[in-house]
Design an enzyme around this catalytic site. Structure first.
Site, short mmCIF file in Angstrom:
data_model
loop_
_atom_site.label_atom_id
_atom_site.label_comp_id
_atom_site.label_asym_id
_atom_site.label_seq_id
_atom_site.Cartn_x
_atom_site.Cartn_y
_atom_site.Cartn_z
N SER A 116 0.84 -1.20 0.00
CA SER A 116 0.00 0.00 0.00
C SER A 116 0.88 1.25 0.00
O SER A 116 1.68 1.43 -0.91
CB SER A 116 -0.96 -0.04 1.19
OG SER A 116 -1.98 0.92 1.07
N ASP A 122 -5.97 -3.17 -2.63
CA ASP A 122 -4.87 -2.92 -1.69
C ASP A 122 -4.31 -4.22 -1.10
O ASP A 122 -5.05 -5.06 -0.58
CB ASP A 122 -5.42 -2.03 -0.57
CG ASP A 122 -4.34 -1.41 0.28
OD1 ASP A 122 -3.44 -2.15 0.73
OD2 ASP A 122 -4.39 -0.20 0.52
#
Length: 353
Positions: free
Chosen positions: A76, A215
């Site tokens: 991320s 993500d």
């Protein structure tokens, strides 16, 4: 020796797995293998970014901190930092990205009564719609990483996890640091950054090549064990040869409330993902320490705040986490430098196609 299967567009990544043990590449027995692992955490990535900037300022004589590691893993926001280091950016440039321009991606509401009303409205809409448009993030990544910069041109070995929601599989982008890795070298770094940072409810999943990418923090917010396993399976390194610097973005304790116990229900447990992310991180760090030995794994985390700094609270993140990172390096920088920053890593050469 079987070759990796050439996948068709949109075919599950698992279909290309080689059904035998990977052949490790030679690694000198006398050379340490240094890993940098960077957690996810939204705009709280300003903490690891500032750590990297401070280490450069104090110890690397102007060299990018990325030059001192043999492998960098990031999820991320940590994936964006990893890609930045792979693209040759310095820690200071990455810190500036968060401090000076993070509010372009996560614009804070104006102060005062109108700002509070707007925040309430935005939070209400968040239950029904993505909170942010990724255009601002994409623009920033194109500007800093380069729109045409490919993963295969990275200056350091990288692994960056995402999640494929079309096939319900893990999805890890890897530089061509092993002869088996033939899929990702031509993927733009910007694409990878948008995929690994497509946090559910904040950004729309990224549709690319038949995949639906979300993500990587949903399964590996702390990617330290991904990196350790990568080192042990790709190279002839022993576990006691590996040194790991792992930096968190703030995993505050998840305390179960009396209302959750008494009432239950989805509404009261809607934020349980934060418990999963925290426990995954703790487990990954402890597993790495058990495997490599505690002295070989150094972990840096921001202090726990009485009130959680949200993933998109740019103002509080900058105000609180930048000084916390500077303080952390002041306390532990000499130990980090001795273990990781004495000499640069040997130059990385991608495997040929």
């Amino acid at each position: 020796m079987a070759e990796p299967k050439r996948l068709q567009p949109g075919e599950a990544r698992s279909a290309g797995a080689i059904p035998q043990r990977r052949v490790p590449q030679a690694w000198p027995a006398h050379r340490r293998f240094r890993i940098l692992s960077l957690d996810g955490g939204g705009v709280r990535g300003v903490f690891p970014a500032t750590i990297l900037a401070e280490l450069e300022r104090r110890y690397t004589n102007g060299r990018s901190v990325g030059e001192f590691f043999d492998l960098i893993a990031g999820t991320s926001t940590g994936g964006i930092l990893s890609l930045g280091l792979g693209a040759g950016l310095s820690g200071r440039e990455l810190q500036d990205l968060y401090v000076e321009r993070g509010d372009e991606v996560f614009p804070p509401p104006p102060s005062g009564f109108r700002g509070r009303l707007r925040a309430v409205w935005r939070n209400s809409l968040h239950y029904l719609h993505y909170r942010y448009d990724r255009v601002a993030l994409e623009t920033l990544l194109r500007e800093r990483l380069g729109a045409g910069t490919l993963l295969g041109s990275s200056k350091v070995r990288l692994i960056v996890p995402a999640f494929d929601g079309r096939h319900s599989e893990v999805f890890v982008f890897k530089t061509p640091h092993h002869p088996d890795y033939k899929t990702d070298r031509h993927v733009p770094m910007v694409t990878i950054g948008l995929a690994t940072a497509a946090a559910p409810t904040f950004f729309r999943p990224l549709e690319r090549g038949g995949y639906l990418l979300v993500d990587g923090g949903v399964w590996a917010n702390n990617p330290v064990m991904l990196a350790v396993i990568e080192a042990l399976t790709c190279f002839t390194v022993e576990s006691n040869q590996i040194d790991v610097l792992t930096i968190g973005g703030g995993d505050d304790p998840y305390i179960i409330s009396s209302r959750q116990i008494r009432l239950g229900g989805l509404f009261f447990w809607k934020d349980a993902i934060f418990a999963a992310m925290r426990l995954q991180s703790l487990a990954a760090t402890n597993q790495a320490r058990l495997l490599l030995g505690p002295p070989n794994v150094m972990r840096l985390d921001p202090p726990i705040n009485e009130k959680r700094i949200e993933l998109d609270d740019w103002r509080r993140a900058v105000e609180g986490l930048v000084p916390a990172a500077v303080k952390s390096v002041a306390a532990k920088g000499d130990m980090i430098a001795e273990q990781f920053l004495v000499t640069p890593a040997q130059p990385y050469t991608p495997c040929p196609e």
